[in-house]
Design an enzyme around this catalytic site. Structure first.
Site, PDB file in Angstrom:
ATOM      1  N   ARG A   7      44.008  32.462  46.117  1.00 46.81           N
ATOM      2  CA  ARG A   7      44.737  31.507  45.279  1.00 46.81           C
ATOM      3  C   ARG A   7      45.924  30.892  46.024  1.00 46.81           C
ATOM      4  O   ARG A   7      46.132  29.667  45.992  1.00 46.81           O
ATOM      5  CB  ARG A   7      45.203  32.197  44.003  1.00 46.81           C
ATOM      6  CG  ARG A   7      44.055  32.698  43.139  1.00 46.81           C
ATOM      7  CD  ARG A   7      44.509  33.686  42.076  1.00 46.81           C
ATOM      8  NE  ARG A   7      45.363  33.064  41.078  1.00 46.81           N
ATOM      9  CZ  ARG A   7      45.943  33.737  40.078  1.00 46.81           C
ATOM     10  NH1 ARG A   7      45.754  35.048  39.981  1.00 46.81           N
ATOM     11  NH2 ARG A   7      46.697  33.104  39.202  1.00 46.81           N
ATOM     12  N   LEU A  57      39.897  42.738  41.003  1.00 47.00           N
ATOM     13  CA  LEU A  57      39.873  41.286  40.851  1.00 47.00           C
ATOM     14  C   LEU A  57      40.921  40.914  39.812  1.00 47.00           C
ATOM     15  O   LEU A  57      41.150  41.665  38.857  1.00 47.00           O
ATOM     16  CB  LEU A  57      38.494  40.811  40.380  1.00 47.00           C
ATOM     17  CG  LEU A  57      37.302  41.028  41.322  1.00 47.00           C
ATOM     18  CD1 LEU A  57      36.036  40.447  40.700  1.00 47.00           C
ATOM     19  CD2 LEU A  57      37.550  40.423  42.683  1.00 47.00           C
ATOM     20  N   ASP A  58      41.551  39.757  39.989  1.00 50.67           N
ATOM     21  CA  ASP A  58      42.513  39.288  39.000  1.00 50.67           C
ATOM     22  C   ASP A  58      41.835  39.170  37.637  1.00 50.67           C
ATOM     23  O   ASP A  58      40.619  38.995  37.536  1.00 50.67           O
ATOM     24  CB  ASP A  58      43.065  37.921  39.399  1.00 50.67           C
ATOM     25  CG  ASP A  58      43.846  37.963  40.698  1.00 50.67           C
ATOM     26  OD1 ASP A  58      44.339  39.046  41.065  1.00 50.67           O
ATOM     27  OD2 ASP A  58      43.949  36.902  41.351  1.00 50.67           O
ATOM     28  N   ARG A  59      42.644  39.225  36.602  1.00 51.06           N
ATOM     29  CA  ARG A  59      42.101  39.203  35.241  1.00 51.06           C
ATOM     30  C   ARG A  59      41.178  38.013  35.001  1.00 51.06           C
ATOM     31  O   ARG A  59      40.123  38.124  34.375  1.00 51.06           O
ATOM     32  CB  ARG A  59      43.244  39.181  34.223  1.00 51.06           C
ATOM     33  CG  ARG A  59      42.763  39.188  32.780  1.00 51.06           C
ATOM     34  CD  ARG A  59      43.896  39.354  31.801  1.00 51.06           C
ATOM     35  NE  ARG A  59      43.371  39.557  30.461  1.00 51.06           N
ATOM     36  CZ  ARG A  59      44.072  40.054  29.459  1.00 51.06           C
ATOM     37  NH1 ARG A  59      45.320  40.409  29.644  1.00 51.06           N
ATOM     38  NH2 ARG A  59      43.527  40.208  28.273  1.00 51.06           N
ATOM     39  N   THR A 102      39.507  36.293  37.233  1.00 44.79           N
ATOM     40  CA  THR A 102      38.445  36.148  38.225  1.00 44.79           C
ATOM     41  C   THR A 102      37.204  36.918  37.782  1.00 44.79           C
ATOM     42  O   THR A 102      37.299  38.030  37.273  1.00 44.79           O
ATOM     43  CB  THR A 102      38.918  36.665  39.594  1.00 44.79           C
ATOM     44  OG1 THR A 102      40.074  35.927  39.989  1.00 44.79           O
ATOM     45  CG2 THR A 102      37.838  36.485  40.650  1.00 44.79           C
TER      46      THR A 102
END
Length: 302
Positions: free
Chosen positions: A231, A131-133, A135
Site C-alpha cells: 500500500r 493480511l490487513d483487514r 485485504t
C-alpha cells in the site's frame, strides 16, 4: 429509550472509581445493564486499552473505556485452499481481522477453527502471517506449534514468494516498476506507515497487467514483509490503491460517462503464495480474484 449508539467512549472520573465495569457502562453510557453485560461478555469492551470480558472488572479514576454495543454481523467463513495434518491455507474474506482486535467480529484463527470443527478435525489454527483487514486472499495457518515455527521461518528468512493483485488509481509510468523505500511508523497517525530512510528495509516489484481509464490492474511482488508495504509503496509511486483512503486512494471509481462505483475496501488481493511445507516439499497456493475486484475492473473496462 431510542436506539443505543453503536459505540461508547467513556472517561472515568473520581466518583466512578471502584465501580464494576458493567455498572459504569450502564450509568455513564445511558444503556441498560443487560446490553452492557452482553457487550462485555462477547468481547466488545476495552478498559485501559485491553479487551475485557469480565463485567465485574474494577474501573479506576482516569480510565478510558470503549464499548462496541452492537453485535457485529456474522463473518463470512474463509474458503479452504489446502488442508493437511500440519497446514491449513484459506482464502481470507474482506473485513476479517488476522487476529483479535478492536474491530469487532471473530478473528481469522477463530473462523478457521470453526471450519475445522465442521469437518470433525482438531480445531487448532495458529496464525503464521497477517493480511490487513480489508485485504483478501491466500493466508496460511499452522495446525501444530512445530509447524507454526517452520512456516514462520519461511517468512522470516524471505523464502516465501508472494504475489498480489492491486487495482490502482493513476497511470503507471512504465510496465515494470519497483520501490525500495524503507518504511517506518507515522508518528502522526497510529497504525499508519510511511517512507522513512531510518526505517525497515523494504522492496516491492510491480508489473502492469492491464491499463484502464485513470487506473491500472497491477501485480505486486513484495520481497520483504513489512506492514502495509504494498500500500505504501504504491502510494509513493503515485498509484494509490483504489478504495484505500488511508494512503490517498479514491473511495470510488469514475467512468468517462459520469457513472461511479463506490468502494468498501482497498482493492488488494493476495493472489498466490509459494513456500516450503514443514515436511519439506513445496506448497503452492492460489486464490482467485474476488468478485468486487473483478467488478471494478469490468466497470472501468466497459
Amino acid at each position: 429509550m431510542g436506539r443505543p449508539p453503536a459505540r461508547l467512549r467513556l472517561f472515568a472520573i473520581g466518583a466512578d472509581a471502584g465501580a464494576p465495569l458493567v455498572r459504569f457502562v450502564e450509568a455513564r453510557g445511558g444503556v441498560t445493564q443487560e446490553l452492557a453485560r452482553a457487550a462485555i461478555l462477547r468481547g466488545g469492551a476495552f478498559l485501559r486499552g485491553r479487551r475485557i470480558r469480565d463485567p465485574d472488572a474494577v474501573v479506576r479514576e482516569g480510565d478510558r473505556v470503549e464499548v462496541e454495543l452492537r453485535e457485529p454481523a456474522p463473518a463470512e467463513l474463509p474458503r479452504i485452499l489446502h488442508l493437511d495434518r500440519l497446514v491449513l491455507a484459506v482464502d481470507k474474506p474482506a473485513g476479517v481481522l488476522a487476529q483479535e482486535g478492536r474491530g469487532g467480529g471473530p478473528a481469522l484463527p477463530d473462523l478457521c477453527s470453526r471450519l475445522l470443527r465442521e469437518r470433525d478435525e482438531p480445531d487448532a489454527a495458529l496464525l503464521v502471517h497477517r493480511l490487513d483487514r480489508g485485504t483478501t486472499g491466500v493466508t496460511v495457518l499452522a495446525r501444530t506449534r512445530a509447524a507454526q515455527a517452520a512456516l514462520l521461518a519461511e517468512f522470516r528468512e524471505a523464502r516465501a514468494t508472494k504475489e498480489y493483485l492491486a487495482l490502482c488509481a493513476g497511470e503507471p509510468s512504465a510496465d515494470e516498476l519497483a520501490s525500495d523505500l524503507a518504511l517506518g511508523a507515522d508518528p502522526a497517525v497510529p497504525g499508519k506507515r510511511r517512507p522513512d530512510s531510518r526505517g525497515e528495509p523494504a522492496r516491492t516489484r510491480f508489473r502492469v497487467l492491464r491499463r484502464l481509464p485513470g487506473a491500472a490492474l497491477i501485480a505486486a511482488f513484495p520481497e520483504t514483509g513489512r506492514t502495509h508495504q504494498v500500500r505504501v509503496h504504491l502510494a509513493a509511486l503515485g498509484l494509490p490503491l483504489a478504495g484505500d483512503a488511508r494512503y490517498g486512494g479514491p473511495r470510488s471509481l469514475a467512468r468517462p460517462d459520469g457513472r461511479r462505483l463506490e468502494l468498501s475496501r482497498p482493492l488488494l488481493h493476495a493472489l498466490g503464495l509459494r513456500l516450503r511445507h514443514p515436511e519439506g516439499h513445496e506448497l503452492s497456493l492460489r486464490a482467485p480474484a474476488p468478485a468486487d475486484l473483478e467488478e471494478a475492473v469490468r466497470f472501468l473496462g466497459r
